[in-house]
Scaffold this active site. Structure first.
Site, PDB file in Angstrom:
ATOM      1  CG  ASP A   8      76.039 -58.418  74.039  1.00 40.63           C
ATOM      2  OD1 ASP A   8      74.854 -58.616  74.351  1.00 40.63           O
ATOM      3  OD2 ASP A   8      76.718 -57.499  74.539  1.00 40.63           O
ATOM      4  CG  HIS A  58      77.171 -48.256  76.303  1.00 41.10           C
ATOM      5  ND1 HIS A  58      77.762 -47.036  76.080  1.00 41.10           N
ATOM      6  CD2 HIS A  58      75.866 -48.113  75.933  1.00 41.10           C
ATOM      7  CE1 HIS A  58      76.876 -46.185  75.591  1.00 41.10           C
ATOM      8  NE2 HIS A  58      75.714 -46.795  75.502  1.00 41.10           N
ATOM      9  CG  HIS A 153      76.871 -54.370  80.440  1.00 40.36           C
ATOM     10  ND1 HIS A 153      75.686 -55.065  80.305  1.00 40.36           N
ATOM     11  CD2 HIS A 153      77.111 -54.319  81.768  1.00 40.36           C
ATOM     12  CE1 HIS A 153      75.230 -55.397  81.500  1.00 40.36           C
ATOM     13  NE2 HIS A 153      76.078 -54.945  82.401  1.00 40.36           N
TER      14      HIS A 153
END
Length: 239
Positions: A8, A58, A153
């Site tokens: 990822d 993020h 995330h």
């Protein structure tokens, strides 16, 4: 033997072609479907600001990333780590597009030239659960994967969650035996399970349920003009 890398990325925005960059790479290695611990996790200095919406996702600020290495300085090491592995990525086109752009900027060939193949778990999930939500969060909830630590995330955390989701997506009907199988020696042994040890409850239909079931059968029989096989079988049994 199969070496899988669940991968990822986090990025400054949505468009690699318009200058957005990779700021985090998270990889989790599986060998024969088991975690090896040989993982990879790197933050990068993208030399640009993250878009506001991306930062909300993020949480990786410019100040935090300022002293991190640039992607190009570690690009060859990343290639060596990923070489010949099958990559498991959720919404693979996004991450592959960004990584290919970073490799291009570093003067290196694209992923397809040195990895085995790329498997997109989003496409897999859509095939198995058509019409349903198939985000990583939704799949974690569907499979009971704990995502309580996912405030933001993060590439490494998301790769770890995706590894668990991927195992659930691909193990099919052997889910009840997965823990037994995982403890077998490398070359395997036959494990005998005495199913007589399991007591399965027998649930008897209530009068209300039987009545509702009979009503459904009557409606089916009417809609087929009496040609339902179960009615024909009943008539033969009476005769």
């Amino acid at each position: 033997m199969s070496r899988l890398i669940v991968l990822d990325t986090e990025t400054t925005g949505l468009s690699a072609e318009n200058g957005d960059r990779v700021i985090e790479l998270g990889c989790v290695e599986l060998f024969n479907r088991k975690l090896t611990g040989n993982d990879l996790h790197i933050y990068f200095n993208p030399e640009r600001e993250s878009h506001e919406d991306a930062l909300k996702v993020h949480g990786l600020t410019t100040d935090f990333l300022r002293d991190k290495p640039k992607f190009a300085t570690l690009a060859k090491d990343i290639v060596d780590y990923l070489r010949d592995a099958e990559l498991i990525i959720h919404n693979a086109a996004f991450d592959v597009g960004f990584l290919n752009k970073e490799f291009e900027l570093a003067g290196l060939p694209p992923l397809a030239s040195f990895v085995g193949e790329v498997t997109d778990t989003l496409a897999m999930a859509k095939a198995v659960y058509p019409g349903k939500r198939n985000s990583l969060d939704a799949l974690c909830d569907r499979f009971g994967v704990d995502r309580s630590n996912r405030t933001f995330h993060g590439a490494k955390l998301d790769a770890q969650l995706l590894a668990d989701v991927y195992i659930n997506l691909t193990r099919g009907q052997d889910a009840l035996l997965i823990d037994i199988a995982s403890n077998e020696p490398e070359h395997g042994t036959v494990v005998s399970i005495d199913v007589s040890a399991f007591e399965l409850p027998v649930l008897v239909a209530t009068e209300h349920e039987l009545s509702a079931h009979e009503e459904v059968l009557v409606q089916l029989d009417k809609s087929s003009n009496g040609r339902t096989l179960f009615r024909q079988a009943d008539q033969k049994a009476v005769a």
